[in-house]
Design a protein around this motif. Structure first.
Motif, PDB file in Angstrom:
ATOM      1  N   GLY A 287       9.868   3.298   0.004  1.00 49.25           N
ATOM      2  CA  GLY A 287       9.074   2.256  -0.638  1.00 49.25           C
ATOM      3  C   GLY A 287       7.793   2.794  -1.239  1.00 49.25           C
ATOM      4  O   GLY A 287       7.353   2.348  -2.305  1.00 49.25           O
ATOM      5  N   HIS A 288       7.174   3.745  -0.571  1.00 54.03           N
ATOM      6  CA  HIS A 288       5.953   4.359  -1.099  1.00 54.03           C
ATOM      7  C   HIS A 288       6.249   5.071  -2.424  1.00 54.03           C
ATOM      8  O   HIS A 288       5.462   5.005  -3.375  1.00 54.03           O
ATOM      9  CB  HIS A 288       5.394   5.387  -0.108  1.00 54.03           C
ATOM     10  CG  HIS A 288       5.026   4.819   1.225  1.00 54.03           C
ATOM     11  ND1 HIS A 288       5.967   4.422   2.143  1.00 54.03           N
ATOM     12  CD2 HIS A 288       3.809   4.600   1.801  1.00 54.03           C
ATOM     13  CE1 HIS A 288       5.351   3.981   3.222  1.00 54.03           C
ATOM     14  NE2 HIS A 288       4.058   4.077   3.047  1.00 54.03           N
ATOM     15  N   HIS A 291       6.858   2.578  -5.103  1.00 49.31           N
ATOM     16  CA  HIS A 291       5.582   1.954  -5.465  1.00 49.31           C
ATOM     17  C   HIS A 291       4.785   2.854  -6.398  1.00 49.31           C
ATOM     18  O   HIS A 291       4.123   2.373  -7.338  1.00 49.31           O
ATOM     19  CB  HIS A 291       4.765   1.628  -4.222  1.00 49.31           C
ATOM     20  CG  HIS A 291       3.528   0.838  -4.516  1.00 49.31           C
ATOM     21  ND1 HIS A 291       2.321   1.433  -4.833  1.00 49.31           N
ATOM     22  CD2 HIS A 291       3.322  -0.507  -4.570  1.00 49.31           C
ATOM     23  CE1 HIS A 291       1.422   0.486  -5.055  1.00 49.31           C
ATOM     24  NE2 HIS A 291       2.008  -0.696  -4.917  1.00 49.31           N
ATOM     25  N   SER A 292       4.826   4.161  -6.180  1.00 49.23           N
ATOM     26  CA  SER A 292       4.090   5.073  -7.063  1.00 49.23           C
ATOM     27  C   SER A 292       4.598   4.963  -8.499  1.00 49.23           C
ATOM     28  O   SER A 292       3.833   5.106  -9.451  1.00 49.23           O
ATOM     29  CB  SER A 292       4.220   6.520  -6.566  1.00 49.23           C
ATOM     30  OG  SER A 292       5.534   7.028  -6.744  1.00 49.23           O
ATOM     31  N   ARG A 294       6.216   2.111  -9.786  1.00 47.34           N
ATOM     32  CA  ARG A 294       5.956   0.770 -10.300  1.00 47.34           C
ATOM     33  C   ARG A 294       4.476   0.455 -10.469  1.00 47.34           C
ATOM     34  O   ARG A 294       4.120  -0.463 -11.209  1.00 47.34           O
ATOM     35  CB  ARG A 294       6.613  -0.259  -9.374  1.00 47.34           C
ATOM     36  CG  ARG A 294       8.125  -0.253  -9.503  1.00 47.34           C
ATOM     37  CD  ARG A 294       8.775  -1.368  -8.731  1.00 47.34           C
ATOM     38  NE  ARG A 294      10.182  -1.509  -9.104  1.00 47.34           N
ATOM     39  CZ  ARG A 294      11.004  -2.382  -8.557  1.00 47.34           C
ATOM     40  NH1 ARG A 294      10.561  -3.205  -7.603  1.00 47.34           N
ATOM     41  NH2 ARG A 294      12.255  -2.461  -8.947  1.00 47.34           N
ATOM     42  N   ALA A 295       3.623   1.233  -9.830  1.00 47.74           N
ATOM     43  CA  ALA A 295       2.185   1.053 -10.021  1.00 47.74           C
ATOM     44  C   ALA A 295       1.705   1.696 -11.317  1.00 47.74           C
ATOM     45  O   ALA A 295       0.531   1.565 -11.680  1.00 47.74           O
ATOM     46  CB  ALA A 295       1.417   1.627  -8.832  1.00 47.74           C
ATOM     47  N   LEU A 311       3.174   0.789   4.169  1.00 46.37           N
ATOM     48  CA  LEU A 311       2.750   0.055   2.988  1.00 46.37           C
ATOM     49  C   LEU A 311       1.999  -1.205   3.390  1.00 46.37           C
ATOM     50  O   LEU A 311       2.273  -1.800   4.448  1.00 46.37           O
ATOM     51  CB  LEU A 311       3.955  -0.353   2.141  1.00 46.37           C
ATOM     52  CG  LEU A 311       4.714   0.766   1.418  1.00 46.37           C
ATOM     53  CD1 LEU A 311       6.015   0.215   0.855  1.00 46.37           C
ATOM     54  CD2 LEU A 311       3.871   1.368   0.310  1.00 46.37           C
ATOM     55  N   GLN A 315       1.708  -4.119  -1.314  1.00 53.29           N
ATOM     56  CA  GLN A 315       2.562  -3.050  -1.812  1.00 53.29           C
ATOM     57  C   GLN A 315       4.032  -3.339  -1.530  1.00 53.29           C
ATOM     58  O   GLN A 315       4.901  -3.099  -2.377  1.00 53.29           O
ATOM     59  CB  GLN A 315       2.152  -1.718  -1.183  1.00 53.29           C
ATOM     60  CG  GLN A 315       0.826  -1.177  -1.680  1.00 53.29           C
ATOM     61  CD  GLN A 315       0.371   0.033  -0.895  1.00 53.29           C
ATOM     62  OE1 GLN A 315       0.640   0.157   0.315  1.00 53.29           O
ATOM     63  NE2 GLN A 315      -0.318   0.950  -1.569  1.00 53.29           N
ATOM     64  N   CYS A 316       4.302  -3.870  -0.367  1.00 53.03           N
ATOM     65  CA  CYS A 316       5.689  -4.212  -0.009  1.00 53.03           C
ATOM     66  C   CYS A 316       6.283  -5.218  -0.994  1.00 53.03           C
ATOM     67  O   CYS A 316       7.464  -5.130  -1.356  1.00 53.03           O
ATOM     68  CB  CYS A 316       5.746  -4.780   1.407  1.00 53.03           C
ATOM     69  SG  CYS A 316       5.641  -3.531   2.706  1.00 53.03           S
ATOM     70  N   VAL A 318       5.777  -5.451  -4.073  1.00 48.63           N
ATOM     71  CA  VAL A 318       6.096  -4.800  -5.341  1.00 48.63           C
ATOM     72  C   VAL A 318       7.455  -4.092  -5.287  1.00 48.63           C
ATOM     73  O   VAL A 318       8.156  -3.980  -6.296  1.00 48.63           O
ATOM     74  CB  VAL A 318       4.987  -3.796  -5.719  1.00 48.63           C
ATOM     75  CG1 VAL A 318       5.364  -2.981  -6.947  1.00 48.63           C
ATOM     76  CG2 VAL A 318       3.670  -4.525  -5.949  1.00 48.63           C
ATOM     77  N   VAL A 319       7.842  -3.640  -4.105  1.00 45.60           N
ATOM     78  CA  VAL A 319       9.056  -2.819  -3.985  1.00 45.60           C
ATOM     79  C   VAL A 319      10.138  -3.488  -3.139  1.00 45.60           C
ATOM     80  O   VAL A 319      11.145  -2.863  -2.808  1.00 45.60           O
ATOM     81  CB  VAL A 319       8.715  -1.441  -3.391  1.00 45.60           C
ATOM     82  CG1 VAL A 319       7.764  -0.687  -4.310  1.00 45.60           C
ATOM     83  CG2 VAL A 319       8.095  -1.573  -1.999  1.00 45.60           C
ATOM     84  N   ASP A 320       9.941  -4.746  -2.806  1.00 45.54           N
ATOM     85  CA  ASP A 320      10.851  -5.445  -1.891  1.00 45.54           C
ATOM     86  C   ASP A 320      12.306  -5.380  -2.347  1.00 45.54           C
ATOM     87  O   ASP A 320      13.219  -5.151  -1.551  1.00 45.54           O
ATOM     88  CB  ASP A 320      10.408  -6.900  -1.752  1.00 45.54           C
ATOM     89  CG  ASP A 320      11.358  -7.722  -0.899  1.00 45.54           C
ATOM     90  OD1 ASP A 320      11.373  -7.518   0.323  1.00 45.54           O
ATOM     91  OD2 ASP A 320      12.087  -8.564  -1.465  1.00 45.54           O
TER      92      ASP A 320
END
Length: 387
Positions: A287-288, A291-292, A294-295, A311, A315-316, A318-320
């Motif tokens: 997920g991290h 996230h990198s 999608r951020a 996370l 943040q969670c 965003v990547v769920d």
């Protein structure tokens, strides 16, 4: 899954750079992983094209050549060449060069990422909407989550800068349908410019299988269908749109000299370990990593679970969708999940990608799944129109 015969399994490698590692080491690991995949009996080993991020497969054709030289039987290919950043001639010449030394083992995957990104950025800048908002659902046991809203990501200055760096100033990507047609013409020897015949040397007549990759029911699915090419739908990248992509491809399909019926491959992100708890630990920084991306910063070095904090709630969110559609667990649990994916999509083949910080764990993930799935070298040989 009762009554369901398991289909061929292949590998998609992203050549990730683990935190604390280097691009050179990531390349060597991709070559080693290809040898592992061949030994385990996987049908194909594909490389993804990414630029200006912490993955080492940016020069995809070069890495394909290195892997073809380091293996003997497994098919090697691109997943996919981004035609928005390459001319058809340069692609065919590159793959023709590799095929000259390793004939009959190459898969030339084509994608419209460059064109799609350019179009989407233009839509966002004019206030338009790219992502459709549809409710989450479960289809034949497969989770189809809500689509991730890409508008914020596409507005990222870094994304725009990367796209600009990959294109000549003032140039616009060739229409994807035209680019695919040019690739096919160059391979077949029928390519013309203003009535003048041009021949790719090497490239013309190369024993290369052409594929189209897509994540929606848009142009990629349509082109794959109308050209009679095999199609790869990206569940691991865009799980919300995989079913519509496959449906659109099948509806558009016209038999060709390459295929007499649709051929669908569906991708999945997996992490396999001896038990569910061990697999969850290995996958805990996935997920991290997503996230990198999608951020807006692009794929970061893959984080180490031993030193990475959890996370945040924000943040969670965003990547769920990506976390919940990753297949993580023991060999039997992941195989059951992939059975569900294959059944729900009607896939003819699955391609899995498995990323962990620990490279030995990543190799073992592939080996455990192959053993559970029942992959053998005999099954990995050509058995259908698609080799």
């Amino acid at each position: 899954m009762s009554g369901y015969s398991r289909i061929p399994l292949s590998v998609l490698d992203l050549a990730p750079i683990a935190d604390g590692s280097s691009p050179a080491e990531a390349i060597r690991r991709s070559i080693e992983l290809a040898r592992v995949a061949e030994g385990a009996g996987y049908r194909r080993f594909w490389l993804a094209e990414h630029h200006f991020v912490s993955v080492a497969s940016s020069s995809t054709a070069t890495l394909i050549a290195l892997i073809a030289a380091a293996t003997q039987r497994i098919r090697v290919g691109s997943a996919a060449v981004q035609l928005g950043h390459h001319t058809p001639a340069s692609v065919v010449e590159a793959f023709g060069t590799i095929d000259a030394v390793h004939p009959g083992r190459l898969d030339l995957g084509l994608g419209r990422s460059g064109q799609r990104r350019t179009e989407a950025i233009a839509t966002v800048r004019t206030g338009g909407t790219v992502t459709r908002s549809e409710p989450e659902r479960v289809v034949d046991g497969l989770l189809i989550p809500r689509a991730f809203p890409v508008e914020t990501l596409l507005a990222s200055p870094r994304i725009a800068a990367a796209a600009q760096a990959l294109e000549f100033e003032g140039a616009a990507p060739q229409d994807f349908a035209d680019a695919v047609a040019d690739v096919l013409a160059l391979l077949s020897g029928s390519y013309r410019v203003d009535g003048i015949a041009l021949h790719a040397v090497p490239g013309e007549g190369a024993d290369v299988d052409v594929w189209v990759f897509g994540s929606s029911k848009g142009q990629s699915a349509q082109v794959a269908g109308t050209e009679g090419l095999p199609f790869v739908a990206n569940y691991h990248v865009s799980p919300a749109t995989v079913l519509e992509a496959v449906e659109a491809y099948r509806a558009a399909f016209r038999p060709s000299g390459r295929l007499d019926r649709p051929y669908v491959v569906v991708s999945a992100d997996v992490v396999v370990a001896d038990n569910d708890a061990a697999a969850r630990e290995l996958a805990s920084t996935y997920g991290h990593w997503v996230h990198s991306i999608r951020a807006g910063g692009g794929a970061a070095p893959y984080p180490d679970p031993a030193s990475t904090p959890p996370l945040t709630t924000e943040q969670c969110a965003v990547v769920d969708d990506r976390i919940r559609t990753q297949f993580v667990g023991s060999p039997s649990a992941v195989a059951d999940g992939l059975d569900t994916l294959a059944h729900a999509t009607g896939a003819d083949e699955l391609v899995i990608t498995s990323v962990t910080h620990d490279f030995e764990a990543r190799k073992r993930s592939h080996q455990l799944l192959a053993a559970e799935w029942g992959v053998t070298r005999e099954k990995a040989q050509p058995t259908d129109t698609i080799s």
